[in-house]
Design a protein around this motif. Structure first.
Motif, PDB file in Angstrom:
ATOM      1  N   PHE A 234       0.911  -1.071  -0.028  1.00 58.26           N
ATOM      2  CA  PHE A 234       0.088  -0.025  -0.055  1.00 58.26           C
ATOM      3  C   PHE A 234       0.981   1.344  -0.182  1.00 58.26           C
ATOM      4  CE2 PHE A 234      -1.885   3.270   2.231  1.00 58.26           C
ATOM      5  CZ  PHE A 234      -3.488   3.506   1.715  1.00 58.26           C
ATOM      6  N   PHE A 235       1.816   1.105   0.908  1.00 55.32           N
ATOM      7  CA  PHE A 235       2.778   2.537   1.015  1.00 55.32           C
ATOM      8  C   PHE A 235       3.647   2.615  -0.151  1.00 55.32           C
ATOM      9  CE2 PHE A 235       7.153   3.892   1.809  1.00 55.32           C
ATOM     10  CZ  PHE A 235       6.954   5.154   1.985  1.00 55.32           C
ATOM     11  N   MET A 236       4.071   1.363  -0.879  1.00 52.47           N
ATOM     12  CA  MET A 236       4.874   1.696  -2.213  1.00 52.47           C
ATOM     13  C   MET A 236       3.834   2.108  -3.205  1.00 52.47           C
ATOM     14  SD  MET A 236       7.371  -2.166  -2.025  1.00 52.47           S
ATOM     15  CE  MET A 236       6.015  -3.000  -1.430  1.00 52.47           C
ATOM     16  N   LEU A 237       2.643   1.674  -3.386  1.00 56.64           N
ATOM     17  CA  LEU A 237       1.678   2.314  -4.385  1.00 56.64           C
ATOM     18  C   LEU A 237       1.690   3.633  -4.145  1.00 56.64           C
ATOM     19  CD1 LEU A 237      -0.741  -0.719  -5.067  1.00 56.64           C
ATOM     20  CD2 LEU A 237       0.539   0.261  -6.568  1.00 56.64           C
ATOM     21  N   LEU A 238       1.133   4.078  -2.981  1.00 55.25           N
ATOM     22  CA  LEU A 238       1.110   5.476  -2.715  1.00 55.25           C
ATOM     23  C   LEU A 238       2.210   6.323  -2.842  1.00 55.25           C
ATOM     24  CD1 LEU A 238      -1.543   6.830  -1.209  1.00 55.25           C
ATOM     25  CD2 LEU A 238      -0.095   6.682   0.918  1.00 55.25           C
ATOM     26  N   ARG A 239       3.747   5.844  -2.723  1.00 56.38           N
ATOM     27  CA  ARG A 239       4.550   6.786  -2.948  1.00 56.38           C
ATOM     28  C   ARG A 239       4.644   6.748  -4.482  1.00 56.38           C
ATOM     29  NH1 ARG A 239      10.314   6.051  -1.741  1.00 56.38           N
ATOM     30  NH2 ARG A 239      10.122   8.200  -1.567  1.00 56.38           N
ATOM     31  N   LEU A 240       4.670   5.743  -5.418  1.00 54.40           N
ATOM     32  CA  LEU A 240       4.653   5.727  -6.750  1.00 54.40           C
ATOM     33  C   LEU A 240       3.648   6.560  -7.429  1.00 54.40           C
ATOM     34  CD1 LEU A 240       5.372   2.024  -7.517  1.00 54.40           C
ATOM     35  CD2 LEU A 240       7.031   3.971  -7.964  1.00 54.40           C
ATOM     36  N   ARG A 241       2.513   6.780  -6.576  1.00 52.60           N
ATOM     37  CA  ARG A 241       1.448   7.556  -7.271  1.00 52.60           C
ATOM     38  C   ARG A 241       1.532   8.997  -7.185  1.00 52.60           C
ATOM     39  NH1 ARG A 241      -3.541   3.838  -4.670  1.00 52.60           N
ATOM     40  NH2 ARG A 241      -3.775   2.428  -6.437  1.00 52.60           N
ATOM     41  N   TRP A 242       2.047   9.399  -6.112  1.00 52.80           N
ATOM     42  CA  TRP A 242       2.486  10.895  -5.727  1.00 52.80           C
ATOM     43  C   TRP A 242       3.600  11.333  -6.829  1.00 52.80           C
ATOM     44  CZ3 TRP A 242       6.718  13.462  -4.469  1.00 52.80           C
ATOM     45  CH2 TRP A 242       7.581  13.237  -3.792  1.00 52.80           C
ATOM     46  N   GLN A 243       4.716  10.199  -6.740  1.00 54.44           N
ATOM     47  CA  GLN A 243       5.784  10.694  -7.589  1.00 54.44           C
ATOM     48  C   GLN A 243       5.622  10.687  -8.916  1.00 54.44           C
ATOM     49  OE1 GLN A 243       8.234   7.498  -6.397  1.00 54.44           O
ATOM     50  NE2 GLN A 243       9.476   8.333  -4.919  1.00 54.44           N
ATOM     51  N   TYR A 244       4.528   9.717  -9.409  1.00 48.79           N
ATOM     52  CA  TYR A 244       4.121   9.926 -10.822  1.00 48.79           C
ATOM     53  C   TYR A 244       3.173  11.229 -11.338  1.00 48.79           C
ATOM     54  CZ  TYR A 244       1.362   8.820 -15.121  1.00 48.79           C
ATOM     55  OH  TYR A 244       0.787   9.210 -16.340  1.00 48.79           O
ATOM     56  N   VAL A 248       4.792  14.371 -13.739  1.00 52.55           N
ATOM     57  CA  VAL A 248       3.964  14.681 -14.922  1.00 52.55           C
ATOM     58  C   VAL A 248       3.450  16.161 -14.799  1.00 52.55           C
ATOM     59  CG1 VAL A 248       3.769  12.343 -15.621  1.00 52.55           C
ATOM     60  CG2 VAL A 248       1.925  13.557 -14.188  1.00 52.55           C
ATOM     61  N   GLY A 249       3.474  16.767 -13.514  1.00 53.89           N
ATOM     62  CA  GLY A 249       3.372  17.988 -13.499  1.00 53.89           C
ATOM     63  C   GLY A 249       1.758  18.167 -12.928  1.00 53.89           C
ATOM     64  N   ASP A 250       1.377  17.312 -12.285  1.00 54.45           N
ATOM     65  CA  ASP A 250      -0.203  17.146 -11.637  1.00 54.45           C
ATOM     66  C   ASP A 250       0.120  17.435 -10.217  1.00 54.45           C
ATOM     67  OD1 ASP A 250      -2.654  16.981 -10.953  1.00 54.45           O
ATOM     68  OD2 ASP A 250      -3.102  15.243 -11.997  1.00 54.45           O
ATOM     69  N   ARG A 251       0.339  18.738  -9.793  1.00 55.20           N
ATOM     70  CA  ARG A 251       0.626  19.001  -8.318  1.00 55.20           C
ATOM     71  C   ARG A 251      -0.565  18.697  -7.444  1.00 55.20           C
ATOM     72  NH1 ARG A 251       4.777  19.278 -10.740  1.00 55.20           N
ATOM     73  NH2 ARG A 251       6.557  20.785 -10.378  1.00 55.20           N
ATOM     74  N   ILE A 252      -1.958  18.826  -7.868  1.00 55.71           N
ATOM     75  CA  ILE A 252      -2.915  18.474  -7.038  1.00 55.71           C
ATOM     76  C   ILE A 252      -3.120  17.069  -6.834  1.00 55.71           C
ATOM     77  CG2 ILE A 252      -5.648  18.647  -7.200  1.00 55.71           C
ATOM     78  CD1 ILE A 252      -5.474  20.898  -9.468  1.00 55.71           C
ATOM     79  N   HIS A 253      -3.087  16.326  -7.780  1.00 53.85           N
ATOM     80  CA  HIS A 253      -3.100  14.853  -7.466  1.00 53.85           C
ATOM     81  C   HIS A 253      -1.819  14.261  -6.412  1.00 53.85           C
ATOM     82  CE1 HIS A 253      -6.290  14.527 -10.338  1.00 53.85           C
ATOM     83  NE2 HIS A 253      -6.559  13.520  -9.866  1.00 53.85           N
ATOM     84  N   ALA A 254      -0.530  14.995  -6.893  1.00 48.76           N
ATOM     85  CA  ALA A 254       0.423  14.637  -5.919  1.00 48.76           C
ATOM     86  C   ALA A 254       0.188  14.949  -4.366  1.00 48.76           C
ATOM     87  CB  ALA A 254       1.822  15.296  -6.358  1.00 48.76           C
ATOM     88  N   ALA A 255      -0.058  16.151  -4.272  1.00 46.13           N
ATOM     89  CA  ALA A 255      -0.642  16.720  -2.977  1.00 46.13           C
ATOM     90  C   ALA A 255      -1.595  15.860  -2.177  1.00 46.13           C
ATOM     91  CB  ALA A 255      -1.161  18.183  -3.011  1.00 46.13           C
ATOM     92  N   ALA A 256      -2.614  15.381  -3.319  1.00 45.05           N
ATOM     93  CA  ALA A 256      -3.757  14.421  -2.831  1.00 45.05           C
ATOM     94  C   ALA A 256      -3.298  13.182  -2.355  1.00 45.05           C
ATOM     95  CB  ALA A 256      -4.653  14.316  -3.551  1.00 45.05           C
ATOM     96  N   GLU A 257      -2.266  12.744  -2.821  1.00 42.59           N
ATOM     97  CA  GLU A 257      -1.928  11.454  -2.330  1.00 42.59           C
ATOM     98  C   GLU A 257      -0.699  11.688  -1.206  1.00 42.59           C
ATOM     99  OE1 GLU A 257      -2.627   8.494  -3.310  1.00 42.59           O
ATOM    100  OE2 GLU A 257      -3.489   8.703  -5.384  1.00 42.59           O
ATOM    101  N   LEU A 258      -0.105  12.624  -1.213  1.00 41.55           N
ATOM    102  CA  LEU A 258       1.013  13.075   0.042  1.00 41.55           C
ATOM    103  C   LEU A 258      -0.091  13.325   1.216  1.00 41.55           C
ATOM    104  CD1 LEU A 258       3.325  15.161  -1.542  1.00 41.55           C
ATOM    105  CD2 LEU A 258       3.960  13.023  -0.557  1.00 41.55           C
ATOM    106  N   ASN A 259      -1.243  13.819   0.994  1.00 46.96           N
ATOM    107  CA  ASN A 259      -2.110  14.419   2.315  1.00 46.96           C
ATOM    108  C   ASN A 259      -2.843  12.833   2.792  1.00 46.96           C
ATOM    109  OD1 ASN A 259      -2.595  17.041   3.211  1.00 46.96           O
ATOM    110  ND2 ASN A 259      -2.391  17.167   1.078  1.00 46.96           N
ATOM    111  N   ARG A 260      -3.257  11.959   1.786  1.00 50.20           N
ATOM    112  CA  ARG A 260      -3.469  10.723   2.150  1.00 50.20           C
ATOM    113  C   ARG A 260      -2.519   9.805   2.996  1.00 50.20           C
ATOM    114  NH1 ARG A 260      -4.971   5.697  -1.996  1.00 50.20           N
ATOM    115  NH2 ARG A 260      -6.433   4.676  -0.434  1.00 50.20           N
TER     116      ARG A 260
END
Length: 356
Positions: A234-244, A248-260
């Protein structure tokens, strides 16, 4: 059947099989010494066996070497291996003498390419128990067929322990200390949720070996069955999701994953919290976490040379200009040794480039 009951059954099986292995060793020693006058060489044999058992157990070494050998054959690269209190690592000090550890042995490898990932990872998992079972059967046969000798006896005494540990490794159980190889094999073979999540992480790692986050298919990290936050995947997926998303320049989704990650921090497995803390400290300094929520601080490290790239990235974000220059020099050396091109370039951009 609950996980608690399965773990208790596993512990009972482990106790019974270990008792059988111990009886086998005692019988082998008895029949080896029965019709002879005990000499100094016999005492040396027994002392060497006991010393190796406590300092560098051969059966555990064989298990980890089996993983590394099969992993190398199926194009996986070395990250670390731990046997007893000795460890070899790709990062930091290469050889370390460890204190008290939770597991007798552990090995970590990364995929070189994402092709045929399910079959390759299955072979990697089978390497440990397969090597032990092969060694155990081979030396038991040699023990009964060949004339007795001290050299043969030393390795033959490990045969019962190899059979015991090989069988236990193949039992499909999720323990409080982690999942057995047998559990992961079953999860991959029967396509269970945690097995598919693990496979997605491995495929992403394989693609990042020679590619970047921009080349990953978006569905790879998103179309994954739900798994609990306590699962390491779960954590590995969460990290890969915010990094991805960040790459690619999607700061909103990166912030959402980091807040999760921040909300679920206490539910993450203990071995994942150090990396999570580094990501959250960095995100906090970059203004990606929700204001007013929990704040995070980096722990002090006794040995900076063993610090991870994630730790140095967070430390650089918190440091003043004078300290930051020294931290960046250390980070530059660490980043060069990251084997995955995609992760290496991502960290370079975060610390030294426009994304930072």
């Amino acid at each position: 059947m609950s996980g608690y009951t399965k773990e208790r059954i596993y512990q009972v099986c482990s106790l019974l099989l270990f008792a059988a292995a111990l009886c086998g060793i005692i019988c082998m020693v008895y029949f080896f010494l029965r019709d002879r006058t005990i000499a100094a060489a016999d005492w040396i044999l027994l002392v060497l066996f006991l010393l190796s058992l406590f300092l560098l157990p051969l059966h555990t070494l064989l298990h980890e070497l089996g993983h590394l050998l099969l992993g190398a054959i199926v194009r996986m690269g070395f990250s670390s291996v731990v046997v007893g209190h000795f460890g070899f690592f790709r990062f930091g000090r290469r050889f370390r003498i460890l204190g008290r550890i939770a597991h007798a042995g552990a090995s970590e490898m990364y995929p070189r390419g994402a092709e045929h990932m399910r079959g390759r990872f299955l072979l990697y998992l089978l390497g440990g128990a397969g090597t032990e079972l092969l060694f155990g059967v081979l030396f038991l046969v040699l023990y009964f067929l060949l004339p007795p000798s001290h050299a043969l006896m030393f390795f033959a005494l490990y045969a019962p322990l190899c059979l015991y540990e090989g069988i236990m490794a193949l039992l499909p159980v999720q323990l409080s200390a982690g999942k057995t190889d047998g559990y992961l094999l079953a999860a991959l073979l029967f396509r269970r949720a945690d097995g598919e999540a693990l496979l997605a992480v491995m495929r992403a790692g394989g693609m990042l070996y020679r590619g970047t986050f921009e080349t990953l298919p978006p569905a790879l990290l998103q179309d994954v069955p739900a798994i609990p936050a306590s699962d390491p995947c779960f954590f590995m997926l969460l990290r890969l999701r915010w990094q991805y998303a960040y790459a690619v320049g999607d700061r909103i989704h990166a912030a959402a994953e980091l807040n999760r990650m921040s909300r679920l921090f206490e539910d993450l497995p203990s071995e994942a919290r150090e990396e999570a803390l580094c990501d959250l400290v960095w995100a906090q300094k970059k203004g990606l976490l929700v204001q007013g929520e929990q704040t995070y601080a980096l722990p002090e490290l006794a040995e900076r040379e063993n610090a991870s790239v994630e730790y140095l990235r967070a430390l650089a974000a918190c440091a003043g200009q004078e300290d930051r220059e020294q931290i960046l020099k250390a980070a530059a050396q660490k980043i060069k040794r990251i084997p995955l091109l995609g992760i290496r370039r991502f960290e370079q951009e975060l610390i030294f480039g426009t994304m930072g």
